[in-house]
Design an enzyme around this catalytic site. Structure first.
Site, PDB file in Angstrom:
ATOM      1  N   PHE A  66      -7.237  34.975  45.387  1.00 11.23           N
ATOM      2  CA  PHE A  66      -7.608  35.894  44.636  1.00 11.23           C
ATOM      3  C   PHE A  66      -6.361  36.794  43.951  1.00 11.23           C
ATOM      4  O   PHE A  66      -6.041  38.083  44.391  1.00 11.23           O
ATOM      5  CB  PHE A  66      -8.220  36.939  45.707  1.00 11.23           C
ATOM      6  CG  PHE A  66      -9.516  37.870  45.129  1.00 11.23           C
ATOM      7  CD1 PHE A  66     -10.662  37.519  44.388  1.00 11.23           C
ATOM      8  CD2 PHE A  66      -9.070  39.101  44.989  1.00 11.23           C
ATOM      9  CE1 PHE A  66     -11.547  38.246  44.071  1.00 11.23           C
ATOM     10  CE2 PHE A  66     -10.063  40.103  44.226  1.00 11.23           C
ATOM     11  CZ  PHE A  66     -11.195  39.670  43.847  1.00 11.23           C
ATOM     12  N   PHE A  69     -15.645  28.775  46.897  1.00  9.42           N
ATOM     13  CA  PHE A  69     -13.937  29.025  46.802  1.00  9.42           C
ATOM     14  C   PHE A  69     -13.844  30.345  45.932  1.00  9.42           C
ATOM     15  O   PHE A  69     -12.788  30.119  45.125  1.00  9.42           O
ATOM     16  CB  PHE A  69     -13.322  27.785  46.258  1.00  9.42           C
ATOM     17  CG  PHE A  69     -13.669  26.583  47.110  1.00  9.42           C
ATOM     18  CD1 PHE A  69     -12.955  26.561  48.350  1.00  9.42           C
ATOM     19  CD2 PHE A  69     -14.357  25.503  46.775  1.00  9.42           C
ATOM     20  CE1 PHE A  69     -13.090  25.504  49.223  1.00  9.42           C
ATOM     21  CE2 PHE A  69     -14.656  24.344  47.362  1.00  9.42           C
ATOM     22  CZ  PHE A  69     -14.167  24.324  48.754  1.00  9.42           C
ATOM     23  N   GLN A  74     -22.253  33.789  46.576  1.00 12.08           N
ATOM     24  CA  GLN A  74     -21.656  34.417  47.556  1.00 12.08           C
ATOM     25  C   GLN A  74     -22.033  35.665  47.674  1.00 12.08           C
ATOM     26  O   GLN A  74     -21.588  36.182  49.028  1.00 12.08           O
ATOM     27  CB  GLN A  74     -20.146  34.202  47.315  1.00 12.08           C
ATOM     28  CG  GLN A  74     -19.272  32.974  47.515  1.00 12.08           C
ATOM     29  CD  GLN A  74     -18.039  32.862  47.114  1.00 12.08           C
ATOM     30  OE1 GLN A  74     -17.630  32.463  45.768  1.00 12.08           O
ATOM     31  NE2 GLN A  74     -17.086  33.649  47.809  1.00 12.08           N
ATOM     32  N   ARG A 122      -9.928  31.329  45.822  1.00 13.02           N
ATOM     33  CA  ARG A 122      -9.303  31.452  47.316  1.00 13.02           C
ATOM     34  C   ARG A 122      -7.768  31.920  46.942  1.00 13.02           C
ATOM     35  O   ARG A 122      -7.103  31.164  46.653  1.00 13.02           O
ATOM     36  CB  ARG A 122      -9.204  29.654  47.833  1.00 13.02           C
ATOM     37  CG  ARG A 122      -8.935  29.630  49.122  1.00 13.02           C
ATOM     38  CD  ARG A 122      -9.214  28.190  49.658  1.00 13.02           C
ATOM     39  NE  ARG A 122      -9.680  28.166  51.014  1.00 13.02           N
ATOM     40  CZ  ARG A 122      -9.927  27.072  51.599  1.00 13.02           C
ATOM     41  NH1 ARG A 122     -10.083  25.999  50.914  1.00 13.02           N
ATOM     42  NH2 ARG A 122      -9.987  26.830  53.096  1.00 13.02           N
ATOM     43  N   GLU A 131      -8.621  32.031  53.458  1.00 12.67           N
ATOM     44  CA  GLU A 131      -7.770  31.778  52.238  1.00 12.67           C
ATOM     45  C   GLU A 131      -6.080  31.540  52.675  1.00 12.67           C
ATOM     46  O   GLU A 131      -5.406  30.736  51.840  1.00 12.67           O
ATOM     47  CB  GLU A 131      -7.704  33.146  51.478  1.00 12.67           C
ATOM     48  CG  GLU A 131      -9.008  33.173  50.644  1.00 12.67           C
ATOM     49  CD  GLU A 131      -9.269  34.635  50.284  1.00 12.67           C
ATOM     50  OE1 GLU A 131      -9.328  35.685  51.177  1.00 12.67           O
ATOM     51  OE2 GLU A 131      -9.208  34.717  49.058  1.00 12.67           O
ATOM     52  N   ARG A 182      -4.310  42.431  43.596  1.00 13.85           N
ATOM     53  CA  ARG A 182      -3.747  41.417  44.890  1.00 13.85           C
ATOM     54  C   ARG A 182      -2.607  40.649  44.604  1.00 13.85           C
ATOM     55  O   ARG A 182      -1.872  40.241  45.440  1.00 13.85           O
ATOM     56  CB  ARG A 182      -5.170  40.717  45.287  1.00 13.85           C
ATOM     57  CG  ARG A 182      -4.708  40.030  46.823  1.00 13.85           C
ATOM     58  CD  ARG A 182      -5.989  39.291  47.274  1.00 13.85           C
ATOM     59  NE  ARG A 182      -7.014  40.143  48.113  1.00 13.85           N
ATOM     60  CZ  ARG A 182      -6.799  40.131  49.355  1.00 13.85           C
ATOM     61  NH1 ARG A 182      -5.734  39.603  50.166  1.00 13.85           N
ATOM     62  NH2 ARG A 182      -7.463  41.137  50.087  1.00 13.85           N
ATOM     63  N   GLU A 230     -18.620  34.187  43.620  1.00 13.54           N
ATOM     64  CA  GLU A 230     -18.626  35.762  43.952  1.00 13.54           C
ATOM     65  C   GLU A 230     -19.282  36.611  43.023  1.00 13.54           C
ATOM     66  O   GLU A 230     -19.922  37.439  43.462  1.00 13.54           O
ATOM     67  CB  GLU A 230     -17.192  35.895  44.433  1.00 13.54           C
ATOM     68  CG  GLU A 230     -16.923  37.488  44.783  1.00 13.54           C
ATOM     69  CD  GLU A 230     -15.874  37.961  45.276  1.00 13.54           C
ATOM     70  OE1 GLU A 230     -14.690  37.141  45.573  1.00 13.54           O
ATOM     71  OE2 GLU A 230     -15.489  39.411  45.350  1.00 13.54           O
ATOM     72  N   THR A 290      -9.586  44.701  48.875  1.00 13.49           N
ATOM     73  CA  THR A 290      -8.966  46.094  48.524  1.00 13.49           C
ATOM     74  C   THR A 290      -9.775  47.085  47.897  1.00 13.49           C
ATOM     75  O   THR A 290      -9.399  48.291  47.857  1.00 13.49           O
ATOM     76  CB  THR A 290      -7.747  45.427  47.361  1.00 13.49           C
ATOM     77  OG1 THR A 290      -8.525  44.970  46.126  1.00 13.49           O
ATOM     78  CG2 THR A 290      -6.807  44.484  47.953  1.00 13.49           C
TER      79      THR A 290
HETATM   80  N1  MTE Z   1     -14.098  26.555  53.005  1.00 16.00           N
HETATM   81  C1  MTE Z   1     -15.028  25.911  52.254  1.00 16.00           C
HETATM   82  N2  MTE Z   1     -15.459  24.645  53.057  1.00 16.00           N
HETATM   83  N3  MTE Z   1     -15.818  26.288  51.162  1.00 16.00           N
HETATM   84  C2  MTE Z   1     -15.523  27.312  50.694  1.00 16.00           C
HETATM   85  O1  MTE Z   1     -15.882  27.493  49.456  1.00 16.00           O
HETATM   86  N4  MTE Z   1     -14.106  29.103  50.453  1.00 16.00           N
HETATM   87  C3  MTE Z   1     -12.911  30.141  50.541  1.00 16.00           C
HETATM   88  C4  MTE Z   1     -12.780  29.773  52.320  1.00 16.00           C
HETATM   89  N5  MTE Z   1     -12.972  28.566  52.644  1.00 16.00           N
HETATM   90  C5  MTE Z   1     -14.535  28.011  50.870  1.00 16.00           C
HETATM   91  C6  MTE Z   1     -14.036  27.824  52.245  1.00 16.00           C
HETATM   92  C7  MTE Z   1     -12.713  31.216  50.186  1.00 16.00           C
HETATM   93  S1  MTE Z   1     -12.155  31.663  48.663  1.00 16.00           S
HETATM   94  C8  MTE Z   1     -12.996  32.543  51.103  1.00 16.00           C
HETATM   95  S2  MTE Z   1     -12.891  34.261  50.567  1.00 16.00           S
HETATM   96  C9  MTE Z   1     -13.499  32.107  52.279  1.00 16.00           C
HETATM   97  O2  MTE Z   1     -13.613  30.979  52.789  1.00 16.00           O
HETATM   98  C10 MTE Z   1     -14.924  33.120  52.636  1.00 16.00           C
HETATM   99  O3  MTE Z   1     -15.332  32.653  53.761  1.00 16.00           O
HETATM  100  P1  MTE Z   1     -15.010  33.421  55.326  1.00 16.00           P
HETATM  101  O4  MTE Z   1     -14.590  34.955  54.994  1.00 16.00           O
HETATM  102  O5  MTE Z   1     -15.915  33.386  56.166  1.00 16.00           O
HETATM  103  O6  MTE Z   1     -13.673  32.830  55.943  1.00 16.00           O
HETATM  104  N1  HPA Z   2     -10.883  39.671  47.881  1.00 17.13           N
HETATM  105  C1  HPA Z   2     -11.861  38.941  47.123  1.00 17.13           C
HETATM  106  N2  HPA Z   2     -12.986  39.385  46.783  1.00 17.13           N
HETATM  107  C2  HPA Z   2     -12.964  40.668  46.307  1.00 17.13           C
HETATM  108  C3  HPA Z   2     -11.777  41.537  46.743  1.00 17.13           C
HETATM  109  C4  HPA Z   2     -10.877  40.707  47.367  1.00 17.13           C
HETATM  110  O1  HPA Z   2      -9.797  41.731  47.614  1.00 17.13           O
HETATM  111  N3  HPA Z   2     -11.992  42.681  46.196  1.00 17.13           N
HETATM  112  C5  HPA Z   2     -13.207  42.640  45.453  1.00 17.13           C
HETATM  113  N4  HPA Z   2     -13.605  41.423  45.389  1.00 17.13           N
HETATM  114 MO1  MOS Z   3     -12.560  34.242  48.354  1.00 17.55          MO
HETATM  115  S1  MOS Z   3     -11.639  34.116  46.504  1.00 17.55           S
HETATM  116  O1  MOS Z   3     -12.044  35.766  48.420  1.00 17.55           O
HETATM  117  O2  MOS Z   3     -14.243  33.892  47.525  1.00 17.55           O
END
Ligand code: MTE
Ligand code: HPA
Ligand code: MOS
Length: 775
Positions: A345, A229, A198, A343, A714, A311, A233, A442
Site C-alpha cells: 500500500f 492482494f 475485501q 500489498r 504485507e 503510507r 479493497e 492510517t
Molecule cells: N495472501 C493471499 N494468499 N492472498 C491475498 O490476496 N493479500 C495480502 C496479504 N496476503 C493476500 C495475501 C494483503 S494485500 C493483505 S492487506 C493481507 O493479506 C490481508 O489479510 P490479513 O490482514 O488477514 O493479513
Molecule cells: N492500508 C490498506 N488499506 C487501507 C489503508 C491502509 O493503511 N487505509 C485505507 N485503506
Molecule cells: Mo492489502 S494492499 O492492505 O489489501
C-alpha cells in the site's frame, strides 16, 4: 490443548486442491435464468462521448437488455467512487482506455459480448496524459501535494551529498480469481449479492448509493476470494454495482465476471512512482538529511491514492533515523486505470527509494552497504519523521545481526568476490535489507472490528466476523483463536462466510490487520460468553467461579480432573434462560494522526524483518537467478506458523516479481499492452530460490495484540528489496564497483544495459557489436 500457535494447514487447503472450496462464480449454477454482462468499452484513453445508442444491441440474439445512465433508479447515483464521487458508471467523458460506457445483459456471455459490439457510440478524442512527466508538465493532479517534514533540510550543509531519480513500476495483482459478483432480488425484495470483495460493507454502501436504497436493503456475502492482494479493497464495487443494477432492472439474477483480459485492462494496479531525491550524509555514511518528491501515477480517479501516498511517505525512512526529512507527495491524474491498493500500500515504493539512497551512499564512500545500513538504524528512544516513537527499535538490530550470522554473510561475500574474479560474464551479488512496516490503517476510523459468536444447544459454535478470506489464512487463524478462547476442539467451531447482515459497518480486510482486528473482536465475544457460562459451570462443578477453566471441549475445575462437558454447561445455561450468543468488538487503542501537521502515532506497532539475497547475473542476457534467500521475520508469537510461513514465502516472491520481472506497458494510445499472462511476466515456481531459509523470531510476544501475535500479510513483500540490492551489487561487479542506477523493475533488458554501462569500455558487448558492424 493449545489451538493458537499450532502448525495447522489452511482450513480450506483440501478444498483448494479438490475444488470443494467454492468461489463466487462457482455459485452460478444455483441461479437459473442468470444473465451475463459485457461492457461497451471506449477505444480512447480520453474522449468526449458525443452520442450513445444502445438499442441496436437488443437485436442481437440472446440479448435481454442494456444498462445506460437512463437506468439509474430515482434517488440513485451512477457513481462508484469510494471516497471522492469521481467514478461515473456511465461516463460522458472517457478517462481511460477501454473504460466501460454502457453494459449489455444477455442469456450467455457470448451473446452479451456480441450485443456490446452493436452499441453505437461516437467520441471526440481528447489529448491524453499518459505519464507522470506529462502530468507534471500539464499540472494534472488529483489533489494538492501532501507534505511531511522534520527539521530543515539543507543538503548542502552535509559533508557529502547526492541526488538522483528513481522510476518505480506498477504491478498487476493477478489474483487467480478475477473480479466477480452475482446479484439477485431476494424473497423479500431486498438486493442480495455474492461478491469477491475485501470490503463487503463498502460494496454494500456503493450498491446502496447506486440503487438509491438504504443499506438495510442490501446484503453482501463473500464466501472467500481466490486472491485479492489489495485489488479487491475498493475495486470489486463497480462490478457488484453493475450486477445489482441489472438485477434491479430485470428482476433476474445477474453475474458480472471479468475475464482475465478485461480484469487487467479495467482494474487498478500498484501505483507506478517517480522519486526525485537528494540526501546529505557524513563521512561515516550517517544520513543527515533527505529531501524527496514522490510522484504517484494514480490514474483516472482518486480511489485510495491519498492513503497510499501517506503510507509511502510514512515508509520513506524504513529502518533508518533521518534527522532532517522533507517529503512531498504528488498524485498525478493520468488517463490510465485507477491505481489502487496492492500489498504494501505505498510502503514498498517509499522503502525502495531510501534503500536505493543507502546503497548509493555506501558506494560513494566505498563502504559495505550492510555497514552503512546498520549504522543508520533507529536506536531505542528515537522517533520517526512523523513523530512516532520506534518502540522495539532494538529488534531491528537484533534481527539483522542474527541473520548476518545465520546466513554466513561474511564468508559468502568472500566466496562471491572469488567467483566474480574468476568469471568475466557471470557475476554474483549479495545484499541484506531490513523492513519496518507500520501496522494499522492510517485512516484511524478503520481500526475497528466486530464479531458475532453463536453457540447452539449441542455446544457447537458458529463464528461470524467482519474479515474476509482471500487465501491469507484469516479464517484458519480465527478458528484457532475461537477454539482457544472457548477451550473447544477445532471441529466444534464453524467459521461462517462473511456477510454484512451478520456484522455491520466493517472495515476492509487490509493493512495486514485482519487477524489483529477481527481476532480481537472474536476474543471479546468469547470472553462475554465465558462470563455467562462460568457461574453455570461453577454451580454444576460445585467450585469457585475463579477456578473454572475451559479446555478440550470440557469445563474443568482448575488443576483438577473434575470436569463437565461443554455441551452440558450450554444446555444448563439454556435451561436457565441465558443468552448463548454474543457480539464482540475491538478498536485499536492509542493511535492518532493529524494529516494537517503530518504528525502523530498512526501505527499501533511496527512489524520487523530482514532478508539476505544472493543472485547470479548473466552479462550476455541480463538474466537473473536468485540463488539463496535467508529471512528472519518478526511475527510476534505466530498464531498459525504454517500460514505465516506461506505468507512470508508468497509475499517475498510477489515482491521479487514486482522488482525484477513484472512490467506494465501502456502503448502510445494509452492501451495496456501487457494484458495477459503471455505478455506480463509473473514469478512462479521457476523463480523460487533453490535455497530458501525462513525463520520466525522466537520469544517475540507482542503485548496488546491478539495472543501476542503480529501482522504478517504485507511486510515480507518488502524483504524482496534485498534481491534488487543484490542485483545492483552484481551489476557493479562487471565494472569496478560504484553506483548502479537502474529503475524498478530490473528486468533482464534493464540489467543488460546497466551491465553495459558498468563494464570497462573494452568489454562492452553492444559497443563491440556496433563497432563490428561499422567495420
Ligand atoms: N495472501 C493471499 N494468499 N492472498 C491475498 O490476496 N493479500 C495480502 C496479504 N496476503 C493476500 C495475501 C494483503 S494485500 C493483505 S492487506 C493481507 O493479506 C490481508 O489479510 P490479513 O490482514 O488477514 O493479513
Ligand atoms: N492500508 C490498506 N488499506 C487501507 C489503508 C491502509 O493503511 N487505509 C485505507 N485503506
Ligand atoms: Mo492489502 S494492499 O492492505 O489489501
Amino acid at each position: 490443548m493449545k489451538a493458537v500457535g499450532q502448525p495447522l494447514p489452511h482450513e480450506s487447503a483440501r478444498g483448494h486442491v479438490t475444488g470443494d472450496a467454492l468461489y463466487t462464480d462457482d455459485l452460478l449454477l444455483r441461479f437459473p435464468g442468470i444473465l451475463h454482462a459485457w461492457p461497451v468499452m471506449a477505444p480512447h484513453a480520453h474522449a468526449e462521448v458525443l452520442s450513445l445508442d444502445a438499442a441496436p444491441a437488443l437485436s442481437a440474439p440472446g440479448v435481454v437488455t442494456t444498462l445506460t445512465a437512463a437506468d439509474i433508479p430515482e434517488g440513485g447515483e451512477g457513481d462508484t467512487g469510494p471516497n471522492r464521487h469521481d467514478e461515473p458508471l456511465f461516463p460522458s467523458e472517457v478517462l481511460f482506455h477501454s473504460q466501460p460506457v454502457a453494459w449489455v445483459l444477455a442469456e450467455t456471455l457470448d451473446a452479451a459480448r456480441q450485443g456490446a459490439e452493436r452499441v453505437r457510440v461516437t467520441y471526440r478524442p481528447l489529448p491524453a496524459v499518459l505519464t507522470i512527466e506529462d502530468a507534471i508538465a500539464t499540472g494534472s493532479f488529483h489533489s494538492p501535494p501532501f507534505h511531511m517534514q522534520r527539521g530543515d533540510v539543507d543538503v548542502a550543509l552535509s559533508p557529502h551529498s547526492l541526488r538522483g531519480d528513481l522510476r518505480i513500476g506498477g504491478q498487476e495483482q493477478f489474483y487467480l480469481e478475477t473480479q466477480c459478483a452475482i446479484a439477485w432480488l431476494d424473497e423479500t425484495g431486498g438486493v442480495a449479492l455474492h461478491s469477491s470483495t475485501q470490503h463487503p460493507s463498502e460494496t454494500q454502501e456503493i450498491v446502496s448509493r447506486v440503487l438509491g436504497r438504504p443499506r438495510h436493503q442490501i446484503a453482501v456475502e463473500c464466501l472467500r476470494m481466490g486472491g485479492a492482494f489489495g485489488g479487491k479493497e475498493t475495486q470489486a464495487n463497480t462490478w457488484a454495482a453493475i450486477a445489482a443494477l441489472g438485477a434491479a432492472k430485470t428482476r433476474r439474477p445477474v453475474r458480472v465476471r471479468l475475464p482475465r483480459r478485461l480484469d487487467m485492462i479495467l482494474t487498478g494496479k500498484r501505483h507506478p512512482f517517480l522519486a526525485k531525491f537528494e540526501a546529505g550524509f557524513d563521512g561515516d555514511g550517517l544520513l543527515q538529511s533527505v529531501k524527496c518528491s514522490l510522484y504517484a501515477d494514480a490514474g483516472w480517479s482518486l480511489d485510495l491514492s491519498a492513503p497510499i501516498m501517506w503510507r509511502a511517505m510514512f515508509h520513506s525512512d524504513n529502518c533508518y533515523f533521518v534527522p532532517a526529512m522533507d517529503l512531498t507527495g504528488y498524485m498525478a491524474k493520468t488517463h490510465k486505470t485507477s491505481q489502487t491498493a496492492f500489498r504494501g500500500f505505498g510502503g514498498p515504493q517509499g522503502m525502495v527509494v531510501i534503500e536505493d539512497i543507502l546503497d548509493r551512499i555506501a558506494r560513494t564512500l566505498d563502504l559495505a552497504p550492510e555497514i552503512v545500513r546498520r549504522r543508520n538504524f533507529y536506536q531505542e528512544g528515537q522517533s520517526t519523521h512523523y513523530g512516532q516513537p520506534v518502540k522495539d527499535a532494538g529488534r531491528i538490530t537484533a534481527i539483522w545481526d542474527d541473520l548476518l550470522d545465520a546466513s554466513d554473510f561474511a564468508a559468502r561475500r568472500t566466496a562471491i568476490s572469488d567467483f566474480n574474479a574468476a568469471n568475466k560474464h557471470r557475476k554474483r551479488g549479495i545484499a541484506i535489507t531490513p523492513v519496518k512496516f507500520g501496522i494499522s490503517f492510517t485512516a484511524t476510523a478503520f481500526n475497528q472490528a466486530g464479531a458475532l459468536v453463536l453457540i447452539y444447544r449441542d455446544g457447537s459454535v458458529q463464528v461470524n466476523h467482519g474479515g474476509t478470506e482471500m487465501g491469507q489464512g484469516l479464517n484458519t487463524k480465527i478458528l484457532q483463536i475461537a477454539a482457544q478462547s472457548l477451550g473447544l476442539p477445532l471441529s466444534a467451531i464453524r467459521i461462517m462466510p462473511t456477510r454484512t447482515n451478520k456484522v455491520p459497518n466493517t472495515s476492509a480486510t487490509a493493512a495486514s490487520s485482519g487477524s489483529d482486528l477481527n481476532g480481537a473482536a472474536v476474543v471479546d465475544a468469547c470472553r462475554k460468553l465465558r462470563n455467562t457460562l462460568i457461574p453455570v459451570a461453577a454451580s454444576l462443578l460445585d467450585c469457585d467461579a475463579d477456578a473454572v477453566c475451559f479446555d478440550d471441549g470440557r469445563v474443568y475445575v482448575e488443576r483438577t480432573e473434575r470436569s463437565v462437558q461443554f455441551a452440558k454447561v450450554i444446555e444448563a445455561a439454556y435451561q436457565q434462560r441465558l443468552p448463548l450468543f454474543a457480539h464482540g468488538y475491538y478498536r485499536t487503542p492509542e493511535i492518532h494522526y493529524n494529516p494537517a501537521t503530518g504528525q502523530g502515532r498512526p501505527f499501533y506497532y511496527f512489524a520487523y524483518g530482514s532478508a539476505v539475497a544472493e543472485v547470479e547475473l548473466d552479462g550476455f542476457t541480463g538474466d537473473t537467478q536468485i540463488l539463496r534467500v535467508d529471512i528472519l521475520e518478526d511475527v510476534g508469537d505466530s498464531l498459525s506458523p504454517i500460514v505465516d510461513l506461506g505468507q512470508i514465502e508468497g509475499g517475498f516472491l510477489q515482491g521479487a516479481g514486482w522488482l525484477t520481472l513484472e512490467e506494465l506497458v501502456w502503448d502510445k494510445q494509452g492501451k495496456l499492452a501487457t494484458n495477459s499472462a503471455s505478455t506480463y511476466k509473473l514469478p512462479s515456481w521457476s523463480e523460487l530460490p533453490p535455497a530458501f531459509h525462513i525463520r520466525m523470531m522466537k520469544r517475540a510476544t507482542e503485548p496488546g495484540v491478539v495472543y501476542g501475535s503480529k501482522a504478517v500479510g504485507e511486510p515480507p513483500l518488502m524483504l524482496a528489496i534485498s534481491v534488487r540490492e543484490a542485483i545492483r551489487e552484481a551489476i557493479a561487479a562487471f565494472g569496478s564497483g560504484g553506483i548502479v542506477e537502474i529503475d524498478v523493475p530490473s528486468t533482464p533488458e534493464r540489467i543488460f544495459f546497466a551491465v553495459e554501462h558498468a563494464r570497462p569500455k573494452r568489454l562492452s558487448i553492444a559497443r563491440a557489436k556496433v563497432e563490428a558492424a561499422q567495420r
